[in-house]
Structures are given as C-alpha cells and as structure tokens.
Design a protein around this motif. Structure first.
Motif, PDB file in Angstrom:
ATOM      1  N   ALA A 122       0.848  -1.197   0.000  1.00  0.00           N
ATOM      2  CA  ALA A 122       0.000   0.000   0.000  1.00  0.00           C
ATOM      3  C   ALA A 122       0.877   1.237   0.000  1.00  0.00           C
ATOM      4  CB  ALA A 122      -0.908  -0.003   1.222  1.00  0.00           C
ATOM      5  N   PRO A 123       0.415   2.300  -0.655  1.00  0.00           N
ATOM      6  CA  PRO A 123       1.228   3.528  -0.669  1.00  0.00           C
ATOM      7  C   PRO A 123       1.461   4.041   0.746  1.00  0.00           C
ATOM      8  CG  PRO A 123      -1.023   3.952  -1.412  1.00  0.00           C
ATOM      9  CD  PRO A 123      -0.872   2.455  -1.334  1.00  0.00           C
ATOM     10  N   ALA A 124       2.704   4.419   0.967  1.00  0.00           N
ATOM     11  CA  ALA A 124       3.066   4.897   2.310  1.00  0.00           C
ATOM     12  C   ALA A 124       2.393   6.234   2.577  1.00  0.00           C
ATOM     13  CB  ALA A 124       4.580   5.050   2.419  1.00  0.00           C
ATOM     14  N   PRO A 125       1.844   6.403   3.761  1.00  0.00           N
ATOM     15  CA  PRO A 125       1.217   7.699   4.064  1.00  0.00           C
ATOM     16  C   PRO A 125       2.259   8.801   4.072  1.00  0.00           C
ATOM     17  CG  PRO A 125       1.470   6.383   6.056  1.00  0.00           C
ATOM     18  CD  PRO A 125       1.850   5.495   4.904  1.00  0.00           C
ATOM     19  N   PRO A 126       1.853  10.034   3.773  1.00  0.00           N
ATOM     20  CA  PRO A 126       2.823  11.139   3.802  1.00  0.00           C
ATOM     21  C   PRO A 126       3.422  11.288   5.187  1.00  0.00           C
ATOM     22  CG  PRO A 126       0.556  11.952   3.761  1.00  0.00           C
ATOM     23  CD  PRO A 126       0.493  10.471   3.513  1.00  0.00           C
ATOM     24  N   PRO A 127       4.702  11.603   5.206  1.00  0.00           N
ATOM     25  CA  PRO A 127       5.341  11.734   6.532  1.00  0.00           C
ATOM     26  C   PRO A 127       4.696  12.843   7.338  1.00  0.00           C
ATOM     27  CG  PRO A 127       6.737  12.642   4.785  1.00  0.00           C
ATOM     28  CD  PRO A 127       5.599  11.940   4.105  1.00  0.00           C
ATOM     29  N   ALA A 128       4.417  12.515   8.562  1.00  0.00           N
ATOM     30  CA  ALA A 128       3.805  13.512   9.441  1.00  0.00           C
ATOM     31  C   ALA A 128       4.816  14.601   9.771  1.00  0.00           C
ATOM     32  CB  ALA A 128       3.316  12.846  10.731  1.00  0.00           C
ATOM     33  N   ALA A 129       4.281  15.770   9.995  1.00  0.00           N
ATOM     34  CA  ALA A 129       5.149  16.897  10.345  1.00  0.00           C
ATOM     35  C   ALA A 129       5.897  16.597  11.636  1.00  0.00           C
ATOM     36  CB  ALA A 129       4.321  18.175  10.495  1.00  0.00           C
ATOM     37  N   ALA A 130       7.174  16.886  11.567  1.00  0.00           N
ATOM     38  CA  ALA A 130       8.000  16.610  12.751  1.00  0.00           C
ATOM     39  C   ALA A 130       7.528  17.453  13.926  1.00  0.00           C
ATOM     40  CB  ALA A 130       9.462  16.914  12.445  1.00  0.00           C
ATOM     41  N   THR A 131       7.266  16.783  15.005  1.00  0.00           N
ATOM     42  CA  THR A 131       6.826  17.500  16.204  1.00  0.00           C
ATOM     43  C   THR A 131       8.038  18.129  16.891  1.00  0.00           C
ATOM     44  OG1 THR A 131       5.056  15.888  16.493  1.00  0.00           O
ATOM     45  CG2 THR A 131       5.612  17.290  18.402  1.00  0.00           C
ATOM     46  N   PRO A 132       8.022  19.438  17.044  1.00  0.00           N
ATOM     47  CA  PRO A 132       9.185  20.054  17.696  1.00  0.00           C
ATOM     48  C   PRO A 132       9.340  19.527  19.107  1.00  0.00           C
ATOM     49  CG  PRO A 132       7.342  21.596  17.590  1.00  0.00           C
ATOM     50  CD  PRO A 132       6.965  20.384  16.767  1.00  0.00           C
ATOM     51  N   PRO A 133      10.577  19.329  19.481  1.00  0.00           N
ATOM     52  CA  PRO A 133      10.780  18.826  20.847  1.00  0.00           C
ATOM     53  C   PRO A 133      10.248  19.801  21.874  1.00  0.00           C
ATOM     54  CG  PRO A 133      12.839  19.638  19.902  1.00  0.00           C
ATOM     55  CD  PRO A 133      11.826  19.634  18.791  1.00  0.00           C
ATOM     56  N   ALA A 134       9.723  19.224  22.904  1.00  0.00           N
ATOM     57  CA  ALA A 134       9.172  20.072  23.970  1.00  0.00           C
ATOM     58  C   ALA A 134      10.299  20.900  24.585  1.00  0.00           C
ATOM     59  CB  ALA A 134       8.519  19.200  25.044  1.00  0.00           C
ATOM     60  N   PRO A 135      10.043  22.172  24.764  1.00  0.00           N
ATOM     61  CA  PRO A 135      11.107  23.003  25.358  1.00  0.00           C
ATOM     62  C   PRO A 135      11.466  22.517  26.748  1.00  0.00           C
ATOM     63  CG  PRO A 135       8.987  24.154  25.373  1.00  0.00           C
ATOM     64  CD  PRO A 135       8.794  22.889  24.575  1.00  0.00           C
ATOM     65  N   ALA A 136      12.736  22.594  26.985  1.00  0.00           N
ATOM     66  CA  ALA A 136      13.214  22.164  28.299  1.00  0.00           C
ATOM     67  C   ALA A 136      12.634  23.088  29.365  1.00  0.00           C
ATOM     68  CB  ALA A 136      14.739  22.218  28.344  1.00  0.00           C
ATOM     69  N   PRO A 137      12.220  22.505  30.449  1.00  0.00           N
ATOM     70  CA  PRO A 137      11.652  23.373  31.505  1.00  0.00           C
ATOM     71  C   PRO A 137      12.688  24.361  32.009  1.00  0.00           C
ATOM     72  CG  PRO A 137      12.108  21.156  32.326  1.00  0.00           C
ATOM     73  CD  PRO A 137      12.307  21.102  30.841  1.00  0.00           C
ATOM     74  N   LEU A 138      12.226  25.570  32.098  1.00  0.00           N
ATOM     75  CA  LEU A 138      13.114  26.616  32.574  1.00  0.00           C
ATOM     76  C   LEU A 138      13.428  26.397  34.044  1.00  0.00           C
ATOM     77  CD1 LEU A 138      11.436  29.721  30.886  1.00  0.00           C
ATOM     78  CD2 LEU A 138      13.437  28.442  30.118  1.00  0.00           C
ATOM     79  N   PRO A 139      14.658  26.660  34.375  1.00  0.00           N
ATOM     80  CA  PRO A 139      14.982  26.497  35.801  1.00  0.00           C
ATOM     81  C   PRO A 139      14.193  27.481  36.648  1.00  0.00           C
ATOM     82  CG  PRO A 139      16.761  27.607  34.628  1.00  0.00           C
ATOM     83  CD  PRO A 139      15.791  27.134  33.590  1.00  0.00           C
ATOM     84  N   ALA A 140      13.838  27.009  37.773  1.00  0.00           N
ATOM     85  CA  ALA A 140      13.065  27.863  38.675  1.00  0.00           C
ATOM     86  C   ALA A 140      13.908  29.081  39.043  1.00  0.00           C
ATOM     87  CB  ALA A 140      12.701  27.091  39.944  1.00  0.00           C
ATOM     88  N   PRO A 141      13.300  30.245  38.933  1.00  0.00           N
ATOM     89  CA  PRO A 141      14.080  31.446  39.267  1.00  0.00           C
ATOM     90  C   PRO A 141      14.525  31.424  40.724  1.00  0.00           C
ATOM     91  CG  PRO A 141      11.740  31.949  39.102  1.00  0.00           C
ATOM     92  CD  PRO A 141      11.904  30.533  38.628  1.00  0.00           C
ATOM     93  N   GLU A 142      15.753  31.810  40.865  1.00  0.00           N
ATOM     94  CA  GLU A 142      16.275  31.851  42.222  1.00  0.00           C
ATOM     95  C   GLU A 142      15.559  32.939  43.015  1.00  0.00           C
ATOM     96  OE1 GLU A 142      20.413  32.441  42.058  1.00  0.00           O
ATOM     97  OE2 GLU A 142      20.848  30.551  40.996  1.00  0.00           O
ATOM     98  N   PRO A 143      15.279  32.641  44.221  1.00  0.00           N
ATOM     99  CA  PRO A 143      14.603  33.669  45.025  1.00  0.00           C
ATOM    100  C   PRO A 143      15.479  34.904  45.156  1.00  0.00           C
ATOM    101  CG  PRO A 143      15.408  31.870  46.403  1.00  0.00           C
ATOM    102  CD  PRO A 143      15.582  31.426  44.994  1.00  0.00           C
ATOM    103  N   ALA A 144      14.838  36.006  44.930  1.00  0.00           N
ATOM    104  CA  ALA A 144      15.573  37.265  45.020  1.00  0.00           C
ATOM    105  C   ALA A 144      16.053  37.477  46.453  1.00  0.00           C
ATOM    106  CB  ALA A 144      14.672  38.431  44.596  1.00  0.00           C
ATOM    107  N   PRO A 145      17.268  37.938  46.549  1.00  0.00           N
ATOM    108  CA  PRO A 145      17.763  38.183  47.909  1.00  0.00           C
ATOM    109  C   PRO A 145      16.906  39.228  48.605  1.00  0.00           C
ATOM    110  CG  PRO A 145      19.199  39.207  46.275  1.00  0.00           C
ATOM    111  CD  PRO A 145      18.228  38.367  45.528  1.00  0.00           C
ATOM    112  N   PRO A 146      16.687  39.048  49.835  1.00  0.00           N
ATOM    113  CA  PRO A 146      15.855  40.021  50.554  1.00  0.00           C
ATOM    114  C   PRO A 146      16.476  41.404  50.503  1.00  0.00           C
ATOM    115  CG  PRO A 146      17.033  38.593  52.090  1.00  0.00           C
ATOM    116  CD  PRO A 146      17.247  38.015  50.736  1.00  0.00           C
ATOM    117  N   GLN A 147      15.660  42.318  50.087  1.00  0.00           N
ATOM    118  CA  GLN A 147      16.135  43.688  49.991  1.00  0.00           C
ATOM    119  C   GLN A 147      16.230  44.304  51.388  1.00  0.00           C
ATOM    120  OE1 GLN A 147      13.575  45.816  47.364  1.00  0.00           O
ATOM    121  NE2 GLN A 147      14.164  44.628  45.550  1.00  0.00           N
ATOM    122  N   ARG A 148      17.328  44.919  51.547  1.00  0.00           N
ATOM    123  CA  ARG A 148      17.540  45.584  52.827  1.00  0.00           C
ATOM    124  C   ARG A 148      16.907  46.961  52.790  1.00  0.00           C
ATOM    125  NH1 ARG A 148      23.933  44.267  54.190  1.00  0.00           N
ATOM    126  NH2 ARG A 148      23.716  41.968  54.200  1.00  0.00           N
TER     127      ARG A 148
END
Length: 270
Positions: free
Chosen positions: A107-133
């Motif tokens: 049977a004819p091969a189905p058209p290649p599906a669009a490449a799914t972009p890789p899921a973006p890597a989770p951004l690192p959690a923002p470091e807590p801002a130092p307490p302002q004096r």
C-alpha cells in the motif's frame, strides 16, 4: 414410351447450339474452383417426324415443363485488393493481473507527518531574590553627643568613637570657635554613627539650636542634595546650615580654611 420420346426431343431441340459447362473437381486447384467449359455435345440426329403429330394426352399437356438451366456467370477478373488503412492496434494485455498479485503490492506509504518540535526544556526555577535591605528611617539613625547646651551651636561629624571623645580638645576647632566668640562649652558635638544622614526633625526634638555646621558629607537629611561646600543655607524652621570638609582636611589645607572662614563670617557675623 411415346411421352418419354417426346420429352427427349423437346430438350434436344431446346439445348441445341448451347454450350454447357462442367464444374471441375475440387482437387484440381486447392482453394480455388476452376471453371472448365464442357465439350459441346454433338447434335443429336433428328428423329423422323411422323406425318401426323400425335395428339398429346391431357396429362402430358398439364405437366409443367422443367425450367431451363441457368447459365453460370462468368468469373469476374481478379483485381488487386486495396488495403484498408491500418487502424491503431489496441493494446491487449497478454495476461491479466491476478488478485493475488494485486494484493501483494504494498500500500502507498502515508505522507510523513510533520516533525513534532521537541518540547522546550523546563526553565529552571528562578532563584529567590535576595531580601532587599530596607533602610531604617532616618529618624532612627544612631548618633552620640558631647555637650549639654540645648540652645548652643550644633556641630556634626562622622568619626570613630575614640577620636570623637578627643574632639573637644582639638586645637583647630577651639581656634575656630574663638573666631566667632564661642567656646567648646557653648556647642553640642554630634557624631553620626551610620552611613545614613541624621534627621533634622530628630535633632529638633532634643535641641533648640538654630545654627548647624557639618564637617563631612551626607550628615543631615534635608541638606544632602541642596547644599554645596562653604555655602551656608537656610533650612526649614529658620535653621541655618553650613557644610564643610572633614576636620582632618581643614587642619592641613589653608585654602580650605580661608573658604570656611569666609562662609562663617556670612553666617555668624553678618
């Protein structure tokens, strides 16, 4: 018997001088019949005619005479047949495909599906801002004092505790006070113990002085951005303020001493 003779005489007279043809045998020329004329029959001898013709019986008169034999047509001359225009051959498959052959085709091969972009890597959690004096309010700026005259001249400095304790005996300071007819006991010395300026409102709660001299930078809150060295100004509540350089610098620089003396004359002796 007479009737048969009469019929024979009739046919002999009817076919007189007529050429008869005999169809040749089929084995002469295979695939084509050749017409060969038969030899002419010899004329029959006329029978003697009786003087009186016999009367034909009724049965003989009523019998129909056989029709004359039809002369076969002469063969038409053979002509070369003109070939008809050849039509385009219709392609005929030599062998029809079987159902097994059709089923075996992938049977004819189905058209290649669009490449799914890789899921973006989770951004690192923002470091807590130092307490302002948060800077404490200027009303809470710590300072220490020497002297007890609430109505006298206020002198602001910023130095370590040991030097501050020796300040009343400073020769330069005492000579400066004599120039305006004052002594150390007539003034209140204030040492600002923080890098922040002291609040004028705080000083007014304990001191009723109307004149302040600041030896250094960033000593009084209301005079941080509104004053220049050796330029006396009038602050809120008619308090006069004179900013100057540190005492250590003035002791060794005569040009600065001159600028300070001119400013004190405008502030105290005018």
């Amino acid at each position: 018997m007479e009737q048969e003779q009469a019929s024979l005489a009739f046919f002999q007279n009817f076919y007189t001088n007529v050429s008869l043809y005999v169809v040749p045998e089929a084995e002469a020329i295979p695939g084509q019949a050749e017409i060969v004329p038969a030899p002419a029959a010899a004329p029959a001898a006329p029978l003697p005619v009786p003087p009186t013709a016999p009367v034909m019986p009724p049965a003989a008169v009523a019998a129909p005479s056989p029709p004359p034999a039809a002369r076969p047509p002469e063969p038409a001359p053979m002509s070369t047949p003109v070939p008809a225009p050849a039509a385009a051959p219709i392609p005929i498959p030599t062998k029809l495909p079987s159902l097994a052959t059709l089923a075996a085709k992938p049977a004819p091969a189905p058209p290649p599906a669009a490449a799914t972009p890789p899921a973006p890597a989770p951004l690192p959690a923002p470091e807590p801002a130092p307490p302002q004096r948060t800077a404490p309010p200027l009303t809470q700026t710590s300072y220490s004092t020497l002297g007890s005259n609430p109505n006298g001249l206020v002198i602001l400095v910023r130095m370590d505790a040991v030097r501050f304790q020796r300040l009343p005996k400073n020769v330069f300071l005492n000579n400066l006070l004599k120039a305006i007819r004052l002594i150390v006991e007539d003034v209140v010395l204030i040492n600002v113990e923080s890098h922040l300026p002291v609040a004028l409102s705080t000083l007014r709660q304990q001191l009723a002085a109307k004149q302040i001299i600041g030896f250094g930078k960033n000593l009084l809150d209301v005079a941080v951005y509104k004053t220049q060295l050796y330029e006396p100004v009038l602050l809120v509540n008619d308090v006069a303020y004179l900013p100057a350089a540190e005492i250590e610098l003035l002791e060794e620089d005569n040009s600065r001493k001159k600028l300070l003396w001119q400013a004190m004359q405008r502030m105290f002796l005018a």
